[in-house]
Design an enzyme around this catalytic site. Structure first.
Site, PDB file in Angstrom:
ATOM      1  N   THR A 150       0.819  -1.208   0.000  1.00 11.61           N
ATOM      2  CA  THR A 150       0.000   0.000   0.000  1.00 11.61           C
ATOM      3  C   THR A 150       0.859   1.268   0.000  1.00 11.61           C
ATOM      4  O   THR A 150       1.995   1.248   0.506  1.00 11.61           O
ATOM      5  CB  THR A 150      -0.909  -0.011   1.253  1.00 11.61           C
ATOM      6  OG1 THR A 150      -1.475   1.277   1.430  1.00 11.61           O
ATOM      7  CG2 THR A 150      -0.134  -0.331   2.528  1.00 11.61           C
ATOM      8  N   ASP A 151       0.278   2.348  -0.507  1.00 11.62           N
ATOM      9  CA  ASP A 151       0.968   3.649  -0.426  1.00 11.62           C
ATOM     10  C   ASP A 151       1.001   4.165   1.022  1.00 11.62           C
ATOM     11  O   ASP A 151       1.743   5.106   1.331  1.00 11.62           O
ATOM     12  CB  ASP A 151       0.287   4.672  -1.347  1.00 11.62           C
ATOM     13  CG  ASP A 151      -1.188   4.931  -1.017  1.00 11.62           C
ATOM     14  OD1 ASP A 151      -1.748   4.252  -0.121  1.00 11.62           O
ATOM     15  OD2 ASP A 151      -1.793   5.812  -1.662  1.00 11.62           O
ATOM     16  N   GLU A 152       0.214   3.541   1.910  1.00 11.92           N
ATOM     17  CA  GLU A 152       0.130   4.048   3.291  1.00 11.92           C
ATOM     18  C   GLU A 152       1.435   3.861   4.071  1.00 11.92           C
ATOM     19  O   GLU A 152       1.638   4.461   5.115  1.00 11.92           O
ATOM     20  CB  GLU A 152      -1.046   3.393   4.037  1.00 11.92           C
ATOM     21  CG  GLU A 152      -2.339   3.630   3.290  1.00 11.92           C
ATOM     22  CD  GLU A 152      -3.605   3.262   4.061  1.00 11.92           C
ATOM     23  OE1 GLU A 152      -3.565   3.192   5.299  1.00 11.92           O
ATOM     24  OE2 GLU A 152      -4.634   3.053   3.394  1.00 11.92           O
ATOM     25  N   TYR A 190      -1.989  -0.684  10.927  1.00  9.08           N
ATOM     26  CA  TYR A 190      -2.113  -1.341   9.615  1.00  9.08           C
ATOM     27  C   TYR A 190      -0.902  -1.015   8.738  1.00  9.08           C
ATOM     28  O   TYR A 190      -0.225  -1.915   8.229  1.00  9.08           O
ATOM     29  CB  TYR A 190      -3.407  -0.897   8.911  1.00  9.08           C
ATOM     30  CG  TYR A 190      -3.412  -1.214   7.427  1.00  9.08           C
ATOM     31  CD1 TYR A 190      -3.424  -2.529   6.973  1.00  9.08           C
ATOM     32  CD2 TYR A 190      -3.393  -0.183   6.462  1.00  9.08           C
ATOM     33  CE1 TYR A 190      -3.406  -2.828   5.604  1.00  9.08           C
ATOM     34  CE2 TYR A 190      -3.375  -0.471   5.099  1.00  9.08           C
ATOM     35  CZ  TYR A 190      -3.375  -1.792   4.676  1.00  9.08           C
ATOM     36  OH  TYR A 190      -3.344  -2.079   3.335  1.00  9.08           O
ATOM     37  N   SER A 199       2.315  -2.513   9.880  1.00  9.11           N
ATOM     38  CA  SER A 199       2.443  -3.958   9.611  1.00  9.11           C
ATOM     39  C   SER A 199       2.736  -4.208   8.133  1.00  9.11           C
ATOM     40  O   SER A 199       3.511  -5.096   7.782  1.00  9.11           O
ATOM     41  CB  SER A 199       1.181  -4.710  10.065  1.00  9.11           C
ATOM     42  OG  SER A 199       0.077  -4.382   9.245  1.00  9.11           O
ATOM     43  N   LYS A 200       2.151  -3.404   7.252  1.00 11.28           N
ATOM     44  CA  LYS A 200       2.447  -3.564   5.818  1.00 11.28           C
ATOM     45  C   LYS A 200       3.892  -3.139   5.532  1.00 11.28           C
ATOM     46  O   LYS A 200       4.579  -3.761   4.712  1.00 11.28           O
ATOM     47  CB  LYS A 200       1.470  -2.744   4.963  1.00 11.28           C
ATOM     48  CG  LYS A 200       0.032  -3.235   4.972  1.00 11.28           C
ATOM     49  CD  LYS A 200      -0.164  -4.634   4.414  1.00 11.28           C
ATOM     50  CE  LYS A 200      -0.020  -4.713   2.923  1.00 11.28           C
ATOM     51  NZ  LYS A 200      -0.362  -6.078   2.416  1.00 11.28           N
ATOM     52  N   TYR A 233     -15.324  11.281   8.553  1.00 11.27           N
ATOM     53  CA  TYR A 233     -14.427  11.560   9.678  1.00 11.27           C
ATOM     54  C   TYR A 233     -13.918  13.009   9.645  1.00 11.27           C
ATOM     55  O   TYR A 233     -13.449  13.489   8.614  1.00 11.27           O
ATOM     56  CB  TYR A 233     -13.205  10.630   9.639  1.00 11.27           C
ATOM     57  CG  TYR A 233     -13.509   9.164   9.859  1.00 11.27           C
ATOM     58  CD1 TYR A 233     -14.627   8.736  10.578  1.00 11.27           C
ATOM     59  CD2 TYR A 233     -12.650   8.183   9.358  1.00 11.27           C
ATOM     60  CE1 TYR A 233     -14.887   7.388  10.770  1.00 11.27           C
ATOM     61  CE2 TYR A 233     -12.895   6.829   9.551  1.00 11.27           C
ATOM     62  CZ  TYR A 233     -14.025   6.442  10.262  1.00 11.27           C
ATOM     63  OH  TYR A 233     -14.284   5.102  10.453  1.00 11.27           O
ATOM     64  N   ARG A 253      -7.341  11.023  -0.669  1.00 14.16           N
ATOM     65  CA  ARG A 253      -6.853   9.696  -1.055  1.00 14.16           C
ATOM     66  C   ARG A 253      -6.707   9.652  -2.571  1.00 14.16           C
ATOM     67  O   ARG A 253      -7.416  10.365  -3.280  1.00 14.16           O
ATOM     68  CB  ARG A 253      -7.852   8.592  -0.623  1.00 14.16           C
ATOM     69  CG  ARG A 253      -8.029   8.476   0.902  1.00 14.16           C
ATOM     70  CD  ARG A 253      -6.742   8.013   1.534  1.00 14.16           C
ATOM     71  NE  ARG A 253      -6.809   7.839   2.979  1.00 14.16           N
ATOM     72  CZ  ARG A 253      -6.397   8.748   3.866  1.00 14.16           C
ATOM     73  NH1 ARG A 253      -5.948   9.928   3.469  1.00 14.16           N
ATOM     74  NH2 ARG A 253      -6.411   8.472   5.153  1.00 14.16           N
ATOM     75  N   PRO A 312      -8.185   8.438  14.944  1.00 14.14           N
ATOM     76  CA  PRO A 312      -6.908   8.815  15.573  1.00 14.14           C
ATOM     77  C   PRO A 312      -5.750   8.646  14.579  1.00 14.14           C
ATOM     78  O   PRO A 312      -5.698   7.663  13.859  1.00 14.14           O
ATOM     79  CB  PRO A 312      -6.755   7.812  16.722  1.00 14.14           C
ATOM     80  CG  PRO A 312      -8.074   7.172  16.906  1.00 14.14           C
ATOM     81  CD  PRO A 312      -8.819   7.280  15.605  1.00 14.14           C
ATOM     82  N   HIS A 348      -5.180  10.111  11.842  1.00 15.00           N
ATOM     83  CA  HIS A 348      -5.694  10.068  10.457  1.00 15.00           C
ATOM     84  C   HIS A 348      -4.700  10.719   9.486  1.00 15.00           C
ATOM     85  O   HIS A 348      -4.412  11.904   9.586  1.00 15.00           O
ATOM     86  CB  HIS A 348      -7.031  10.817  10.437  1.00 15.00           C
ATOM     87  CG  HIS A 348      -7.882  10.563   9.244  1.00 15.00           C
ATOM     88  ND1 HIS A 348      -9.182  10.977   9.180  1.00 15.00           N
ATOM     89  CD2 HIS A 348      -7.633   9.945   8.070  1.00 15.00           C
ATOM     90  CE1 HIS A 348      -9.711  10.623   8.023  1.00 15.00           C
ATOM     91  NE2 HIS A 348      -8.768   9.999   7.328  1.00 15.00           N
TER      92      HIS A 348
END
Ligand code: NAD
Ligand code: TYD
Length: 341
Positions: A128-130, A155, A158-159, A212, A219, A280, A282
Site C-alpha cells: 500500500t501507499d500508506e 495497519y 504492519s504492511k 471523519y 486519497r 486517531p 488520520h
C-alpha cells in the site's frame, strides 16, 4: 518473462482485490492454473468467485498463511505467488492491532520461507501507499519509490514490516520478488467497511454516511481492474527486486468531494453527510507518482474515476443480495462499536 501455462498461488483471493484479480487472470490467461489460499476471515467471501468456482484450472484451499503445513502444501508446484492476504482495514487496526502483526508480518515471513524452500520463480507482494505516511494538503509532492517509509497506523506499520521482509528475502537469499504499493482501490466486491462501499450501501439503506473530521482528507483512488492490469504487467515484464507504485489519479480529491459525487450519482442531497469523530492519527493526504511503472512498463490507469464511480454505484445497486448478506450480525456489531448507535 514468465511463460504460460503457469501455476499461481494467490493468497487472500476471496477478498476484494484478490477476487477481482482471480476473475481478471482466469479470463486473460485461461490456460494458467490458480490455487487460492484464504482463511475466510470476515473479509473473505467465496461468493466473489462464484463464476469461476467450477473451472478445473481453479482450486481453493481454506487455510491460514501463518500455518506452515498448509502453505507448504499449497506451494507444491507453484511458479508464481501473488500475495494479497492481509488484515486490511485501518480502523480495525486501531481497535485491535495484534491480528495485523500476526497475519501481515508473521504470515508474510512464513510465506517467504515456504516460497524459498519451494523454489518459486516469483513472489509478488501486494502493498500500500500508506507505508509512506502522510503528506500535507499544502504539499505538492507525491509519494514515489524513493520516499522514506513513515507508517503511522498499526495497519500501515504492519504492511511496512512485510515490505521490508520481502526485500530482505531478495537481498539475503535471492528470492525473486517484486512489490507493488498501490493507492485506495474501489470497485465491485469491496467489503462495506471501506469508505466508498460503506457510503453507497448506507445511502441505499437510506442511512447517513459518516465522514471523519472535516472530511478534507485526500486519497488517491484506483479502479481495481487497473490495479490488476498493473500486477499483470509487473509479473510479466517487471524487474526482479523492484518496487512499483500504482495510483489512479492526477489531481487531489477530498473525501467530501467523493461523497458529494456519490450523492449526486444517487440523486440524494447533502443531508446524508454526517460529520463524525475523527480517526486517531488520520493520515491527511496520500498522492502517488506512478511515473516509474508508466515509463518502464507502459502502464497507466485506463478507468476514469467519475465514470467508474458511477459504474461501482450501479454494481452495488444490482448486487443488493451480496452486500445485504455481508451487512449482517458481525458487521452490525462492528458498525455499532465503530460509529455508535
Ligand atoms: P480484504 O480485506 O478485502 O481481503 C483480505 C483477504 O485476505 C480476505 O479474503 C481474508 O479472508 C484473507 N486473509 C486474511 N487473513 C488471512 C490469513 N491469515 N490467511 C489467509 N488469508 C487471510 O483486502 P483487500 O482490500 O482485497 O486487500 C488485499 C491486499 O491489498 C492487502 O494486502 C492490502 O494490504 C492491499 N491493499 C489494499 C488496498 C485497498 O484499497 N483495498 C490498497 C492498497 C493495498
Ligand atoms: P478507508 O476506505 O478506510 O481507506 P484508508 O483509511 O485505508 O485510506 O478510508 C478512506 C478515507 O475515508 C479515509 O480518509 C478515511 C475516510 N473515512 C470516513 O471519512 N468515514 C468512514 O466511515 C470511513 C470508513 C473512512
Amino acid at each position: 518473462m514468465i511463460t504460460p501455462a503457469r501455476k499461481l498461488l494467490v493468497t487472500g483471493g476471496a477478498g476484494f482485490i484478490g477476487a477481482n484479480f482471480i476473475l481478471y487472470w482466469m479470463k486473460k490467461y485461461p490456460q494458467d492454473k490458480i490455487v487460492n489460499l484464504d482463511k475466510l476471515t470476515y473479509a473473505g467471501n467465496l461468493e466473489n468467485l462464484k463464476e469461476i468456482e467450477k473451472n478445473s484450472n481453479y482450486g481453493f484451499i481454506h487455510g491460514d498463511i501463518c500455518d506452515v503445513g498448509t502453505i507448504d502444501e499449497a506451494m507444491q508446484g507453484i511458479d508464481v505467488v501473488v500475495h494479497f492476504a492481509a488484515e486490511s482495514h485501518v480502523d480495525r487496526s486501531i481497535k485491535k492491532p495484534s491480528k495485523f502483526i500476526v497475519t501481515n508480518v508473521v504470515g508474510t515471513q512464513m510465506l517467504l520461507n515456504s516460497a524459498l524452500r519451494n523454489n518459486v520463480k516469483r513472489f509478488h507482494h501486494i502493498s500500500t501507499d500508506e507505508v509512506y505516511g502522510s503528506l500535507e494538503l499544502s504539499d505538492t509532492n507525491k509519494f514515489n519509490e524513493r520516499t522514506k517509509y513513515n507508517p503511522r497506523s498499526p495497519y500501515s506499520a504492519s504492511k511496512a514490516g512485510s515490505d521490508h521482509l520481502v526485500r530482505a528475502y531478495y537481498e539475503t537469499y535471492g528470492l525473486p520478488i517484486t512489490i507493488t504499493n498501490c493507492s485506495n482501490n474501489f470497485g465491485p466486491y469491496q467489503f462495506p467497511e471501506k469508505f466508498i462501499p460503506l457510503a453507497i450501501t448506507n445511502i441505499l439503506e437510506n442511512k447517513k454516511v459518516p465522514v471523519y473530521g472535516d472530511g478534507l482528507y485526500v486519497r488517491d483512488w484506483l479502479y481495481v481492474v487497473d490495479h490488476c492490469r498493473a500486477i499483470d504487467l509487473v509479473l510479466n515484464k517487471g524487474k526482479i527486486g523492484e518496487t512499483y507504485l500504482v495510483g489512479g489519479m492526477t489531481q487531489d480529491i477530498s473525501n467530501l468531494e467523493v461523497i458529494k459525487k456519490i450523492l449526486k450519482i444517487m440523486n440524494r442531497d447533502e443531508s446524508f453527510i454526517e460529520h463524525v469523530k475523527d480517526r486517531p492519527g488520520h493520515d491527511r493526504r496520500y498522492a502517488v507518482d506512478w511515473s516509474k511503472i508508466e515509463k518502464e512498463l507502459g502502464w497507466k490507469p485506463l478507468h476514469d474515476f467519475d465514470e467508474w464511480l458511477e459504474k461501482t454505484v450501479e454494481w452495488y445497486k444490482e448486487n443488493e443480495k451480496w452486500w445485504r448478506d455481508v451487512k449482517t450480525g458481525a458487521y452490525q456489531k462492528y458498525y455499532k462499536e465503530q460509529y455508535g448507535e
